[in-house]
Design a protein around this motif. Structure first.
Motif, short mmCIF file in Angstrom:
data_model
loop_
_atom_site.label_atom_id
_atom_site.label_comp_id
_atom_site.label_asym_id
_atom_site.label_seq_id
_atom_site.Cartn_x
_atom_site.Cartn_y
_atom_site.Cartn_z
N GLN A 29 131.86 18.13 96.72
CA GLN A 29 132.08 17.10 97.74
C GLN A 29 130.77 16.68 98.42
O GLN A 29 129.98 17.52 98.84
N GLU A 30 130.55 15.36 98.49
CA GLU A 30 129.33 14.80 99.06
C GLU A 30 129.57 14.36 100.50
O GLU A 30 130.65 13.86 100.84
N GLU A 31 128.57 14.50 101.33
CA GLU A 31 128.63 14.04 102.73
C GLU A 31 129.90 14.52 103.41
O GLU A 31 130.53 13.79 104.20
N ALA A 32 130.32 15.72 103.09
CA ALA A 32 131.60 16.21 103.58
C ALA A 32 131.45 16.89 104.94
O ALA A 32 130.50 17.65 105.16
N PRO A 33 132.39 16.63 105.85
CA PRO A 33 132.41 17.40 107.11
C PRO A 33 132.83 18.84 106.82
O PRO A 33 133.24 19.17 105.71
N ASN A 34 132.72 19.68 107.83
CA ASN A 34 133.14 21.06 107.64
C ASN A 34 134.63 21.13 107.30
O ASN A 34 135.45 20.39 107.86
N PHE A 35 134.96 22.03 106.39
CA PHE A 35 136.35 22.16 105.97
C PHE A 35 136.60 23.58 105.48
O PHE A 35 135.66 24.34 105.23
N GLU A 36 137.87 23.92 105.34
CA GLU A 36 138.27 25.19 104.75
C GLU A 36 139.28 24.90 103.64
O GLU A 36 139.85 23.81 103.55
N VAL A 37 139.50 25.90 102.79
CA VAL A 37 140.48 25.82 101.72
C VAL A 37 141.47 26.96 101.87
O VAL A 37 141.07 28.12 102.03
N VAL A 38 142.76 26.65 101.85
CA VAL A 38 143.82 27.65 101.96
C VAL A 38 144.64 27.62 100.67
O VAL A 38 145.29 26.62 100.36
N ILE A 39 144.60 28.71 99.92
CA ILE A 39 145.36 28.84 98.68
C ILE A 39 146.56 29.74 98.93
O ILE A 39 146.42 30.84 99.47
N VAL A 40 147.74 29.27 98.54
CA VAL A 40 148.96 30.04 98.75
C VAL A 40 149.59 30.34 97.39
O VAL A 40 150.03 29.43 96.68
N GLU A 41 149.61 31.59 97.03
CA GLU A 41 150.19 32.04 95.76
C GLU A 41 151.70 32.21 95.95
O GLU A 41 152.15 33.09 96.69
N ASP A 42 152.47 31.37 95.26
CA ASP A 42 153.91 31.29 95.50
C ASP A 42 154.69 32.19 94.52
O ASP A 42 155.42 31.72 93.66
N GLY A 43 154.50 33.50 94.66
CA GLY A 43 155.25 34.44 93.84
C GLY A 43 154.87 34.42 92.37
O GLY A 43 155.72 34.66 91.50
N SER A 44 153.62 34.14 92.06
CA SER A 44 153.17 34.02 90.68
C SER A 44 153.13 35.37 89.97
O SER A 44 152.90 36.42 90.60
N GLN A 45 153.32 35.32 88.65
CA GLN A 45 153.06 36.50 87.82
C GLN A 45 151.60 36.51 87.36
O GLN A 45 151.03 37.57 87.11
N GLU A 46 151.01 35.32 87.22
CA GLU A 46 149.59 35.19 86.87
C GLU A 46 148.81 34.89 88.15
O GLU A 46 148.81 33.76 88.63
N SER A 47 148.18 35.89 88.68
CA SER A 47 147.53 35.77 89.98
C SER A 47 146.24 34.96 89.90
O SER A 47 145.50 35.02 88.91
N SER A 48 145.96 34.24 90.98
CA SER A 48 144.70 33.50 91.12
C SER A 48 143.72 34.23 92.03
O SER A 48 142.67 33.67 92.38
N GLU A 49 144.04 35.45 92.40
CA GLU A 49 143.23 36.18 93.39
C GLU A 49 141.78 36.34 92.92
O GLU A 49 140.85 36.12 93.69
N ALA A 50 141.57 36.72 91.66
CA ALA A 50 140.21 36.93 91.16
C ALA A 50 139.44 35.62 91.12
O ALA A 50 138.23 35.59 91.41
N VAL A 51 140.13 34.53 90.78
CA VAL A 51 139.48 33.22 90.75
C VAL A 51 139.02 32.84 92.15
O VAL A 51 137.88 32.41 92.36
N VAL A 52 139.90 32.99 93.13
CA VAL A 52 139.56 32.64 94.51
C VAL A 52 138.40 33.51 95.01
O VAL A 52 137.47 33.01 95.68
N ALA A 53 138.42 34.78 94.67
CA ALA A 53 137.37 35.70 95.13
C ALA A 53 135.99 35.26 94.65
O ALA A 53 134.99 35.46 95.36
N ALA A 54 135.93 34.64 93.49
CA ALA A 54 134.64 34.19 92.93
C ALA A 54 134.03 33.05 93.73
O ALA A 54 132.84 32.74 93.58
N PHE A 55 134.84 32.40 94.59
CA PHE A 55 134.35 31.27 95.39
C PHE A 55 134.11 31.66 96.85
O PHE A 55 133.73 30.81 97.66
#
Length: 335
Positions: A29-55
């Motif tokens: 993102q260019e010229e972006a104001p401050n922001f946060e990202v909220v990821i919500v894992e909705d009962g997945s069997q394939e977790s995104s936790e490791a992916v999120v941790a890398a960021f």
């Protein structure tokens, strides 16, 4: 309202690869104001936790896990835990152009609105199938531009793959309901009833990948068709005759084919002209004949799936007098 602070809110269900691609686009993102990202894992069997941790060291990002209660409730869950006062709601199968957040910020600075929707675009890297389905879902000739190519700015109906919502409007309306699909127009209608407006931000588009097969697309549009009469029942002032177009197209095509027996070709010719215009529009947009041909098939799948389901749903809701939850339990999540 106080100064706008942004929180991206993204529900995910068994799609860690999609989350990685989305977060990589957020980083650009260019010229972006401050922001946060909220990821919500909705009962997945394939977790995104490791992916999120890398960021974690590159983004202000939070990750939550919860039981499967559907995308609407997951978005509410994320907004309740977000730190910003303006929520940018995305689907996990989206990519952001580099100017997205700057475009949103500029539009809100010019004229603040409590809810907005952006366009649904196709990325050059998408497959021919993805481009064809994207065209059938966004073309003026098929949906009237309802999903993001209409120049009407005010009273736009945002879709939750690309939607902005203020904290105030979220708290006033209670957020998304448990119906799915259809939770996004339902929320928009309740936002209007609460006295807020919605607007279309043309420059705040996303690339919506739609990783889907023909059978998956058919199931999706059938659900869209089942949901619309429910929304018409809940919000009768928003019902439109144009919602009947796919049903009329399907039953009319059968009648037009039957009329050939009596040597009346002109109704079928009308259908041919319409499909030719769809083909030309897709060819102009993508420049690939194969995509234009696939778009014709996508339109037929969309109209047949949506049109027959819309008709059936309307009849059942009108004559059985049963509650939508009883007639179509597959369309509702339980919290």
């Amino acid at each position: 309202m106080t100064k706008v602070s942004f929180s991206f809110v993204v529900p995910v269900y068994n799609r860690p690869q999609e989350i990685q691609e989305l977060l990589e686009s957020v980083l650009l993102q260019e010229e972006a104001p401050n922001f946060e990202v909220v990821i919500v894992e909705d009962g997945s069997q394939e977790s995104s936790e490791a992916v999120v941790a890398a960021f974690k060291d590159r983004l202000n990002i939070s990750y939550y896990q919860k039981p499967n209660t559907g995308p609407g409730d997951s978005r509410n869950y994320g907004m309740e835990r977000a730190n910003g006062n303006y929520y940018l709601i995305l689907d996990s199968d989206c990519l952001l152009p580099s100017h997205y957040l700057a475009a949103v910020s500029r539009a809100l600075s010019r004229e603040f609105v409590h809810c907005f929707g952006g366009a649904d675009a196709s990325h050059p890297s998408f497959s021919n199938l993805q481009k064809a389905i994207d065209h059938s879902m966004t073309s003026f000739w098929t949906t009237g531009g309802l999903r993001g190519h209409r120049k009407q700015i005010d009273r736009f109906q945002p879709r939750s793959f690309n939607m902005g919502l203020s904290q105030e409007a979220f708290q006033k309306t209670g957020g998304f309901g448990t119906i799915h699909p259809g939770e996004d127009p339902d929320l928009t209608f309740r936002i209007w009833q609460a006295g807020y407006q919605s607007r279309f931000f043309p420059e705040a588009f996303v690339f919506h990948k739609r990783r889907i097969s023909w059978s998956g697309f058919y199931r999706q549009v059938r659900k869209f068709g089942m949901v619309r009469p429910i929304l018409n029942q809940w919000h009768p002032k928003t019902a439109r005759l144009t919602y009947w177009f796919p049903s009329c197209f399907v039953f009319g095509s059968g009648l037009a084919t039957l009329m050939v027996v009596w040597n009346w070709w002109w109704p079928l010719l009308g259908y041919g002209i319409y499909l030719f215009l769809v083909f030309i529009d897709a060819l102009r947009r993508y420049g690939v004949p194969k995509v234009a041909l696939l778009s014709l098939f996508a339109v037929l799948v969309q109209f047949y799936g949506y049109g027959t389901a819309f008709f059936k749903s309307t009849v059942l809701l009108t004559f059985t007098k049963k509650a939508p939850e009883a007639l179509f339990p597959q369309l509702f999540f339980k919290k």
